[in-house]
Design a protein around this motif. Structure first.
Motif, PDB file in Angstrom:
ATOM      1  N   GLY A  17      15.524  42.741  35.278  1.00 25.84           N
ATOM      2  CA  GLY A  17      16.021  44.118  35.108  1.00 25.84           C
ATOM      3  C   GLY A  17      16.561  44.901  36.299  1.00 25.84           C
ATOM      4  N   ALA A  18      16.530  46.288  36.162  1.00 27.50           N
ATOM      5  CA  ALA A  18      16.969  47.088  37.227  1.00 27.50           C
ATOM      6  C   ALA A  18      16.083  47.372  38.260  1.00 27.50           C
ATOM      7  CB  ALA A  18      17.674  48.404  36.679  1.00 27.50           C
ATOM      8  N   PRO A  19      16.503  47.325  39.624  1.00 32.30           N
ATOM      9  CA  PRO A  19      15.701  47.675  40.587  1.00 32.30           C
ATOM     10  C   PRO A  19      15.386  49.081  40.456  1.00 32.30           C
ATOM     11  CG  PRO A  19      18.038  47.624  41.328  1.00 32.30           C
ATOM     12  CD  PRO A  19      18.220  46.961  40.107  1.00 32.30           C
ATOM     13  N   ALA A  20      14.045  49.515  41.214  1.00 32.23           N
ATOM     14  CA  ALA A  20      13.594  50.796  41.081  1.00 32.23           C
ATOM     15  C   ALA A  20      13.986  51.555  42.480  1.00 32.23           C
ATOM     16  CB  ALA A  20      12.251  50.727  40.753  1.00 32.23           C
ATOM     17  N   SER A  21      14.469  51.200  43.402  1.00 37.25           N
ATOM     18  CA  SER A  21      14.688  51.601  44.753  1.00 37.25           C
ATOM     19  C   SER A  21      15.766  50.994  45.419  1.00 37.25           C
ATOM     20  CB  SER A  21      13.323  51.628  45.408  1.00 37.25           C
ATOM     21  OG  SER A  21      12.817  50.242  45.825  1.00 37.25           O
ATOM     22  N   ALA A  22      16.032  51.536  46.564  1.00 39.75           N
ATOM     23  CA  ALA A  22      17.166  51.184  47.255  1.00 39.75           C
ATOM     24  C   ALA A  22      16.804  49.897  48.041  1.00 39.75           C
ATOM     25  CB  ALA A  22      17.811  52.197  48.480  1.00 39.75           C
ATOM     26  N   GLU A  23      15.458  49.921  48.366  1.00 35.89           N
ATOM     27  CA  GLU A  23      14.999  48.419  48.880  1.00 35.89           C
ATOM     28  C   GLU A  23      14.784  47.352  47.832  1.00 35.89           C
ATOM     29  OE1 GLU A  23      11.196  49.057  51.041  1.00 35.89           O
ATOM     30  OE2 GLU A  23      11.837  50.300  52.278  1.00 35.89           O
ATOM     31  N   GLU A  24      14.543  47.586  47.009  1.00 35.64           N
ATOM     32  CA  GLU A  24      14.580  46.581  45.848  1.00 35.64           C
ATOM     33  C   GLU A  24      16.038  46.095  45.595  1.00 35.64           C
ATOM     34  OE1 GLU A  24      12.378  47.222  41.919  1.00 35.64           O
ATOM     35  OE2 GLU A  24      10.777  48.101  42.997  1.00 35.64           O
ATOM     36  N   LEU A  53      26.360  43.391  40.405  1.00 35.30           N
ATOM     37  CA  LEU A  53      26.469  44.824  41.025  1.00 35.30           C
ATOM     38  C   LEU A  53      27.180  45.710  39.876  1.00 35.30           C
ATOM     39  CD1 LEU A  53      26.994  44.406  44.768  1.00 35.30           C
ATOM     40  CD2 LEU A  53      24.992  45.184  43.596  1.00 35.30           C
ATOM     41  N   GLU A  54      28.223  44.849  39.425  1.00 32.70           N
ATOM     42  CA  GLU A  54      28.904  45.594  38.234  1.00 32.70           C
ATOM     43  C   GLU A  54      27.998  45.721  36.886  1.00 32.70           C
ATOM     44  OE1 GLU A  54      33.270  44.058  36.784  1.00 32.70           O
ATOM     45  OE2 GLU A  54      31.803  42.716  36.424  1.00 32.70           O
ATOM     46  N   TRP A  55      27.274  44.847  36.708  1.00 28.41           N
ATOM     47  CA  TRP A  55      26.330  44.982  35.450  1.00 28.41           C
ATOM     48  C   TRP A  55      25.344  46.195  35.678  1.00 28.41           C
ATOM     49  CZ3 TRP A  55      20.927  44.123  35.363  1.00 28.41           C
ATOM     50  CH2 TRP A  55      20.327  44.168  33.994  1.00 28.41           C
ATOM     51  N   LEU A  56      24.737  46.190  37.089  1.00 32.00           N
ATOM     52  CA  LEU A  56      23.929  47.350  37.299  1.00 32.00           C
ATOM     53  C   LEU A  56      24.742  48.678  37.085  1.00 32.00           C
ATOM     54  CD1 LEU A  56      22.144  45.957  40.487  1.00 32.00           C
ATOM     55  CD2 LEU A  56      20.953  46.539  38.155  1.00 32.00           C
ATOM     56  N   ALA A  57      25.760  48.798  37.718  1.00 30.80           N
ATOM     57  CA  ALA A  57      26.517  50.002  37.850  1.00 30.80           C
ATOM     58  C   ALA A  57      26.794  50.550  36.474  1.00 30.80           C
ATOM     59  CB  ALA A  57      27.848  49.804  38.844  1.00 30.80           C
TER      60      ALA A  57
END
Length: 393
Positions: A17-24, A53-57
């Motif tokens: 899934g998608a991370p929940a913070s910059a640290e994740e 990163l493309e998928w997340l963005a």
């Protein structure tokens, strides 16, 4: 470290899934093995991270664009755009890392220990990339949007800078008419680097005649020829390289690899050295090549594999620094302009006409180490400052 955890794939990362913070997000990025292929890394490592990163963005409503590089790889541009004629602000971070050989922490599993995050690339420079992309995510989800903003994830910074050179020679030109500047992420403790040195590298060869070592008179040693040429280089040329820049330090010349011969019982037919000439702003490649010819005059040598990374001049980054300094100071940082003796992708962008500076979380002393790490407060500061820059007038 012998028991290296298997790195992420695009599929396993997406399943998380998608991370929940910059640290994740940083942990996710560290999980991809992106050791530069010229340093023993796998082919396709950078592409796998870029694809994730493309998928997340895309899931965050951001635009993505793959920008081909000459060697078959690609840079990834992630953007949040408000209008075709609006001003652009670009950020850049490289995808590749150095080797993980000898690491004393797990390289591909970011570990949080107190106020530090450990793992290969946490400091150099996935920390910058995570902060930039997370800031862009927040900016897209927020209110007023003043300008178009892009984050470029570039390949191959640690070896040949082919990603930066390709972008500077190609797609960057599209942005120049409306470009405020390029912020390049490297570990600077969030203190702006407005100028840095460049480098000119090349290989020098001598050639001989192979013969059996039982009768050396029937051959001619390339190693002996190189010894004479190398002596002239180190004793008569290198000491004369003494240009100095107040912020970036001194120019330098050195020979750092040597290879010659094929067997102990064969007179060496070939010998090669690799030369490194650090340039301060204002010195040119043409000047260095003239010096090279003079340094090796009188020796039968050949030169090839020329590599150039330009210096970045402070004059070109002055207006951008004044604008960036406001955001740094607003978050309690030190905005004093600084110089650096090393090279970065920013030199290529500045040489192409873009106002550029280097600004990123972490300390260079923590990069490339066996226990590479980044301070958590540095990552948080970078995210806040980058977001401020995306929003400020």
């Amino acid at each position: 470290m012998n028991n290296r955890r298997k790195s992420f794939t695009v599929e396993t990362a997406a399943a998380a899934g998608a991370p929940a913070s910059a640290e994740e997000l940083l942990g996710r990025m560290v999980g991809f093995e992106t050791v530069n292929p010229l340093m023993g890394g796998p082919a396709g490592g950078e592409a796998a991270l870029a694809a994730h990163l493309e998928w997340l963005a895309t899931g965050w409503g951001l635009r993505t664009r793959r920008l081909p590089v000459d060697d078959g790889r690609f840079n990834l541009l992630v953007s949040c755009e408000v209008a075709g004629d609006a001003e652009w602000l670009l950020f850049e971070s490289h995808l590749d890392t150095v080797t993980v050989d000898g690491m004393t922490v797990e390289p591909f599993a970011a570990k949080v220990d107190g106020e530090r995050i450990y793992g290969r690339g946490t400091c150099d420079t996935k920390g910058s990339g995570a902060a930039m992309l997370w800031a862009l995510r927040d900016r897209a989800a927020g209110g007023e949007r003043r300008r178009n903003v892009g984050v470029l994830f570039a390949v191959d910074e640690e070896a040949r800078m082919t990603g930066a050179r390709g972008f500077a020679a190609g797609a960057l030109r599209e942005f120049l008419p409306r470009l405020r500047g390029v912020i390049v992420g490297e570990p600077t403790r969030m203190q702006p680097i407005v100028t840095h040195n460049g480098v000119v590298r090349w290989r020098t060869r001598t050639r001989g005649v192979a013969a059996h070592s039982s009768d050396p008179t029937k051959g001619r040693s390339a190693i002996s020829a190189m010894r004479r040429a190398l002596t002239d280089f180190e004793e008569n040329y290198a000491p004369t390289v003494n240009a100095v820049n107040a912020l970036t330090g001194r120019a330098a010349a050195s020979v750092n690899t040597i290879r010659g011969g094929t067997a102990v019982n064969i007179i060496a037919e070939e010998c090669a050295i690799e030369c490194d000439r650090r340039t301060v702003p204002g010195e040119t490649t043409e000047q260095v090549l003239r010096e090279r010819e003079a340094a090796f005059a009188g020796h039968a040598v050949e030169h090839d594999e020329l590599y150039v990374a330009p210096a970045m001049d402070a004059e070109q980054s002055g207006a951008l620094h004044a604008w960036v300094a406001r955001a740094i100071e607003r978050h309690g940082g030190d905005a004093t302009p600084r110089g650096a003796p090393y090279v970065t992708d920013a030199g290529h962008y500045a040489a192409a006409g873009a106002a550029s500076l280097v600004l990123g979380p972490g300390d260079l002393a923590q990069a490339h180490r066996a226990n590479e790490w980044i301070a958590r407060d540095q990552l948080a500061l970078a995210t806040a400052v980058y977001l401020e820059l995306m929003r400020q007038p």
